[in-house]
Design a protein around this motif. Structure first.
Motif, PDB file in Angstrom:
ATOM      1  N   ARG A   8      73.070 -41.449 -35.012  1.00 40.44           N
ATOM      2  CA  ARG A   8      73.172 -42.876 -34.690  1.00 40.44           C
ATOM      3  C   ARG A   8      72.069 -43.249 -33.727  1.00 40.44           C
ATOM      4  N   PRO A   9      71.684 -44.540 -33.738  1.00 36.11           N
ATOM      5  CA  PRO A   9      70.601 -44.970 -32.852  1.00 36.11           C
ATOM      6  C   PRO A   9      70.941 -44.766 -31.371  1.00 36.11           C
ATOM      7  N   PHE A  10      69.905 -44.724 -30.556  1.00 36.46           N
ATOM      8  CA  PHE A  10      70.007 -44.683 -29.106  1.00 36.46           C
ATOM      9  C   PHE A  10      70.716 -45.939 -28.627  1.00 36.46           C
ATOM     10  N   PRO A  11      71.616 -45.877 -27.655  1.00 38.24           N
ATOM     11  CA  PRO A  11      72.071 -44.669 -26.966  1.00 38.24           C
ATOM     12  C   PRO A  11      73.360 -44.072 -27.517  1.00 38.24           C
ATOM     13  N   GLU A  12      74.028 -44.798 -28.416  1.00 36.76           N
ATOM     14  CA  GLU A  12      75.349 -44.327 -28.862  1.00 36.76           C
ATOM     15  C   GLU A  12      75.288 -42.942 -29.513  1.00 36.76           C
ATOM     16  N   GLY A  13      74.207 -42.695 -30.246  1.00 37.82           N
ATOM     17  CA  GLY A  13      74.117 -41.443 -30.991  1.00 37.82           C
ATOM     18  C   GLY A  13      73.574 -40.269 -30.189  1.00 37.82           C
ATOM     19  N   TRP A  14      73.369 -40.463 -28.897  1.00 38.43           N
ATOM     20  CA  TRP A  14      72.821 -39.373 -28.089  1.00 38.43           C
ATOM     21  C   TRP A  14      73.886 -38.777 -27.183  1.00 38.43           C
ATOM     22  N   TYR A  15      73.865 -37.459 -27.084  1.00 41.28           N
ATOM     23  CA  TYR A  15      74.645 -36.788 -26.045  1.00 41.28           C
ATOM     24  C   TYR A  15      73.685 -36.540 -24.886  1.00 41.28           C
ATOM     25  N   VAL A  16      74.039 -37.036 -23.709  1.00 42.22           N
ATOM     26  CA  VAL A  16      73.237 -36.768 -22.513  1.00 42.22           C
ATOM     27  C   VAL A  16      74.161 -36.114 -21.499  1.00 42.22           C
ATOM     28  N   GLY A  17      73.828 -34.899 -21.110  1.00 42.69           N
ATOM     29  CA  GLY A  17      74.679 -34.183 -20.170  1.00 42.69           C
ATOM     30  C   GLY A  17      73.859 -33.404 -19.170  1.00 42.69           C
ATOM     31  N   PHE A  18      74.564 -32.830 -18.216  1.00 44.89           N
ATOM     32  CA  PHE A  18      73.915 -32.008 -17.187  1.00 44.89           C
ATOM     33  C   PHE A  18      74.717 -30.744 -16.995  1.00 44.89           C
ATOM     34  N   HIS A  19      74.001 -29.643 -16.820  1.00 48.08           N
ATOM     35  CA  HIS A  19      74.680 -28.407 -16.463  1.00 48.08           C
ATOM     36  C   HIS A  19      74.327 -28.100 -15.020  1.00 48.08           C
ATOM     37  N   ASP A  20      75.356 -27.868 -14.186  1.00 47.74           N
ATOM     38  CA  ASP A  20      75.090 -27.604 -12.758  1.00 47.74           C
ATOM     39  C   ASP A  20      75.286 -26.126 -12.426  1.00 47.74           C
ATOM     40  N   THR A  21      75.184 -25.277 -13.398  1.00 53.16           N
ATOM     41  CA  THR A  21      75.370 -23.814 -13.364  1.00 53.16           C
ATOM     42  C   THR A  21      76.843 -23.416 -13.472  1.00 53.16           C
ATOM     43  N   ALA A  22      77.756 -24.323 -13.064  1.00 58.08           N
ATOM     44  CA  ALA A  22      79.176 -24.015 -13.185  1.00 58.08           C
ATOM     45  C   ALA A  22      79.806 -24.800 -14.324  1.00 58.08           C
ATOM     46  N   ARG A  23      79.402 -26.059 -14.444  1.00 64.20           N
ATOM     47  CA  ARG A  23      80.046 -26.925 -15.439  1.00 64.20           C
ATOM     48  C   ARG A  23      79.017 -27.711 -16.245  1.00 64.20           C
ATOM     49  N   PHE A  24      79.430 -28.063 -17.443  1.00 64.56           N
ATOM     50  CA  PHE A  24      78.644 -28.918 -18.321  1.00 64.56           C
ATOM     51  C   PHE A  24      79.295 -30.293 -18.269  1.00 64.56           C
ATOM     52  N   LEU A  25      78.567 -31.301 -17.804  1.00 66.04           N
ATOM     53  CA  LEU A  25      79.151 -32.625 -17.619  1.00 66.04           C
ATOM     54  C   LEU A  25      78.418 -33.656 -18.458  1.00 66.04           C
ATOM     55  N   LYS A  26      79.193 -34.511 -19.098  1.00 63.03           N
ATOM     56  CA  LYS A  26      78.604 -35.550 -19.935  1.00 63.03           C
ATOM     57  C   LYS A  26      78.312 -36.784 -19.076  1.00 63.03           C
TER      58      LYS A  26
ATOM     59  N   LEU B 191      66.463 -28.133  -9.120  1.00 61.12           N
ATOM     60  CA  LEU B 191      67.252 -29.175  -9.788  1.00 61.12           C
ATOM     61  C   LEU B 191      68.740 -29.058  -9.439  1.00 61.12           C
ATOM     62  N   ASN B 192      69.369 -30.223  -9.223  1.00 61.10           N
ATOM     63  CA  ASN B 192      70.824 -30.224  -9.028  1.00 61.10           C
ATOM     64  C   ASN B 192      71.559 -30.013 -10.329  1.00 61.10           C
ATOM     65  N   GLY B 193      70.941 -30.459 -11.386  1.00 63.50           N
ATOM     66  CA  GLY B 193      71.558 -30.313 -12.694  1.00 63.50           C
ATOM     67  C   GLY B 193      70.474 -30.273 -13.751  1.00 63.50           C
ATOM     68  N   PHE B 194      70.663 -29.431 -14.738  1.00 64.75           N
ATOM     69  CA  PHE B 194      69.684 -29.324 -15.813  1.00 64.75           C
ATOM     70  C   PHE B 194      70.085 -30.290 -16.921  1.00 64.75           C
ATOM     71  N   ALA B 195      69.172 -31.181 -17.284  1.00 58.24           N
ATOM     72  CA  ALA B 195      69.496 -32.207 -18.283  1.00 58.24           C
ATOM     73  C   ALA B 195      69.488 -31.614 -19.691  1.00 58.24           C
ATOM     74  N   PHE B 196      70.426 -32.065 -20.504  1.00 57.97           N
ATOM     75  CA  PHE B 196      70.568 -31.530 -21.853  1.00 57.97           C
ATOM     76  C   PHE B 196      70.856 -32.703 -22.782  1.00 57.97           C
ATOM     77  N   VAL B 197      69.933 -32.950 -23.698  1.00 61.58           N
ATOM     78  CA  VAL B 197      70.053 -34.115 -24.576  1.00 61.58           C
ATOM     79  C   VAL B 197      70.164 -33.650 -26.023  1.00 61.58           C
ATOM     80  N   ILE B 198      71.127 -34.210 -26.738  1.00 60.36           N
ATOM     81  CA  ILE B 198      71.240 -33.935 -28.170  1.00 60.36           C
ATOM     82  C   ILE B 198      71.116 -35.263 -28.909  1.00 60.36           C
ATOM     83  N   VAL B 199      70.149 -35.313 -29.794  1.00 60.24           N
ATOM     84  CA  VAL B 199      69.891 -36.539 -30.548  1.00 60.24           C
ATOM     85  C   VAL B 199      70.664 -36.473 -31.860  1.00 60.24           C
ATOM     86  N   GLY B 200      71.626 -37.369 -31.994  1.00 61.34           N
ATOM     87  CA  GLY B 200      72.427 -37.421 -33.213  1.00 61.34           C
ATOM     88  C   GLY B 200      71.862 -38.432 -34.192  1.00 61.34           C
TER      89      GLY B 200
END
Ligand SMILES: [Zn+2]
Length: 156
Positions: A132-150, A121-130
């Motif tokens: 608020r309804p989808f999609p506003e209430g979700w955090y969707v990010g990727f970790h590429d081993t160096a950085r966590f990007l939203k 994988l180029n980036g590991f997906a990381f989802v946090i369900v808050g």
């Protein structure tokens, strides 16, 4: 609805069943607990990666604002689903807040999984369900081993 990192040529999408499964786990009540699970796709090579399967993991020590899972159960689940041609590309969990952001523990967890998956994988997906309804209430990010990007979503 697609989620993409700024400038990236690929994006992430959730199929309808995945969205509704995660929406059902939303922490609407003050006595609810966080829940956790994994995200799977059947095609890692597409420019739009579709999450077509969302699983749950048994929570250990779940409380209102934290959750931990058994890594052995997680690995077993990945091996089982691989038999069906499904690849794990990330983790999800819930937060009891409207617009969630990753905690320090979340960052370490995402980095560990990104390092373990670096060969596929180029980036590991990381989802946090808050809350608020989808999609506003979700955090969707990727970790590429160096950085966590939203990732940002677009409705196209
Ligand atoms: Zn968290």
């Amino acid at each position: 609805m697609k989620f993409a990192l700024p400038g990236a040529e690929w994006s992430l999408q959730f199929d309808e069943a995945a969205v509704s499964m995660l929406q059902r786990r939303m922490q609407r009540w003050s006595r609810s607990k966080e829940s956790v699970g994994q995200l799977f796709t059947n095609d890692l090579t597409a420019s739009t990666i579709v999450i077509s399967k969302v699983t749950s993991l048994k929570a250990r020590r779940a409380s209102w604002s934290s959750v931990a899972f058994d890594p052995i159960e997680a690995m077993r689940q990945r091996q089982d689903l691989l038999q069906e041609g499904l690849y794990c590309i990330g983790l999800w969990h819930t937060h009891p807040e409207a617009m969630p952001t990753p905690s320090g523990t979340d960052e370490r967890l995402a980095a560990d999984h990104a390092r373990a998956a670096i060969s596929v994988l180029n980036g590991f997906a990381f989802v946090i369900v808050g809350n608020r309804p989808f999609p506003e209430g979700w955090y969707v990010g990727f970790h590429d081993t160096a950085r966590f990007l939203k990732a940002d979503f677009s409705r196209s």
